[in-house]
Design a protein around this motif. Structure first.
Motif, PDB file in Angstrom:
ATOM      1  N   PHE A 157       0.841  -1.192   0.000  1.00 51.83           N
ATOM      2  CA  PHE A 157       0.000   0.000   0.000  1.00 51.83           C
ATOM      3  C   PHE A 157       0.878   1.245   0.000  1.00 51.83           C
ATOM      4  N   SER A 158       0.441   2.281  -0.676  1.00 52.57           N
ATOM      5  CA  SER A 158       1.238   3.507  -0.776  1.00 52.57           C
ATOM      6  C   SER A 158       1.162   4.367   0.479  1.00 52.57           C
ATOM      7  N   HIS A 159       0.147   4.141   1.311  1.00 48.82           N
ATOM      8  CA  HIS A 159      -0.012   4.955   2.522  1.00 48.82           C
ATOM      9  C   HIS A 159       1.112   4.670   3.511  1.00 48.82           C
ATOM     10  N   LEU A 160       1.642   5.711   4.122  1.00 46.59           N
ATOM     11  CA  LEU A 160       2.677   5.575   5.136  1.00 46.59           C
ATOM     12  C   LEU A 160       2.012   5.645   6.506  1.00 46.59           C
ATOM     13  N   PHE A 161       2.009   4.529   7.224  1.00 46.18           N
ATOM     14  CA  PHE A 161       1.346   4.426   8.527  1.00 46.18           C
ATOM     15  C   PHE A 161       2.261   4.957   9.623  1.00 46.18           C
ATOM     16  N   ARG A 162       1.665   5.483  10.674  1.00 45.18           N
ATOM     17  CA  ARG A 162       2.427   5.984  11.814  1.00 45.18           C
ATOM     18  C   ARG A 162       2.008   5.315  13.120  1.00 45.18           C
ATOM     19  N   SER A 163       0.771   4.854  13.202  1.00 43.43           N
ATOM     20  CA  SER A 163       0.264   4.221  14.411  1.00 43.43           C
ATOM     21  C   SER A 163       0.613   2.736  14.404  1.00 43.43           C
ATOM     22  N   SER A 164       0.973   2.199  15.571  1.00 45.24           N
ATOM     23  CA  SER A 164       1.307   0.769  15.674  1.00 45.24           C
ATOM     24  C   SER A 164       0.076  -0.120  15.614  1.00 45.24           C
ATOM     25  N   ILE A 165      -1.090   0.454  15.864  1.00 41.55           N
ATOM     26  CA  ILE A 165      -2.330  -0.323  15.864  1.00 41.55           C
ATOM     27  C   ILE A 165      -3.230   0.182  14.741  1.00 41.55           C
ATOM     28  N   ILE A 166      -3.698  -0.748  13.920  1.00 38.02           N
ATOM     29  CA  ILE A 166      -4.625  -0.411  12.849  1.00 38.02           C
ATOM     30  C   ILE A 166      -5.846  -1.314  12.963  1.00 38.02           C
ATOM     31  N   THR A 167      -6.934  -0.884  12.373  1.00 33.62           N
ATOM     32  CA  THR A 167      -8.137  -1.706  12.287  1.00 33.62           C
ATOM     33  C   THR A 167      -8.377  -1.998  10.814  1.00 33.62           C
ATOM     34  N   VAL A 168      -8.588  -3.279  10.504  1.00 35.28           N
ATOM     35  CA  VAL A 168      -8.757  -3.697   9.112  1.00 35.28           C
ATOM     36  C   VAL A 168     -10.073  -4.444   8.969  1.00 35.28           C
ATOM     37  N   ASN A 169     -10.831  -4.077   7.946  1.00 40.55           N
ATOM     38  CA  ASN A 169     -12.026  -4.824   7.576  1.00 40.55           C
ATOM     39  C   ASN A 169     -11.728  -5.484   6.240  1.00 40.55           C
TER      40      ASN A 169
END
Length: 143
Positions: A19-31
């Protein structure tokens, strides 16, 4: 506060997709959901394991590092990556062969402070202070 950062159909399977998005949070929610009309008429529709996620961390000191994988199951799941230094990261996904595509929606928390990381850093700082005090005491007694 949770923000939706990705809402995408992933069509690739058996090959990684980043994915092109750069994440910063260690916790994500995925559906993760199957399309109601999949491109290929095969696969066990009751099978829950959908993909494997790998975080790819970016650090100015070490460059790119691939983190520990997390399994992605169908439905709404919260996933935590081990990211104690809060590095920015991308997610690489491997969709399992049983499904040709996934509809993914990913949310990320905009909260910067991770209480677990804060506690760990405070313990490390306390240990360093204790070591420095012991070294100072040894230096004072030896002189």
């Amino acid at each position: 506060m949770w923000q939706q950062v990705i809402n995408q159909r992933v069509l690739q399977y058996n090959t990684p997709f980043t994915f092109s998005h750069l994440f910063r949070s260690s916790i994500i929610t995925v559906n993760a959901a199957l399309n109601t009309d999949p491109a290929f008429p095969f696969g066990k529709r009751s099978y829950k394991l959908a993909a494997t996620l790998f975080p790819i961390f970016y650090s100015s000191e070490t460059g790119l590092n691939k983190g520990d994988p997390r399994r992605l199951y169908l439905g709404n799941r919260q996933i935590a990556f081990n990211n104690p230094f809060s590095y920015a990261y991308n997610i690489e996904i491997y969709i399992h062969l049983w499904t040709p595509q996934l509809d993914l929606t990913i949310w990320e928390s905009d909260e910067e402070v991770n209480i677990d990381t804060t506690i760990k850093l405070e313990r490390i700082q306390s240990s360093l202070n204790s070591i420095e005090t012991k070294i100072d005491n040894i230096n004072q007694t030896s002189t």
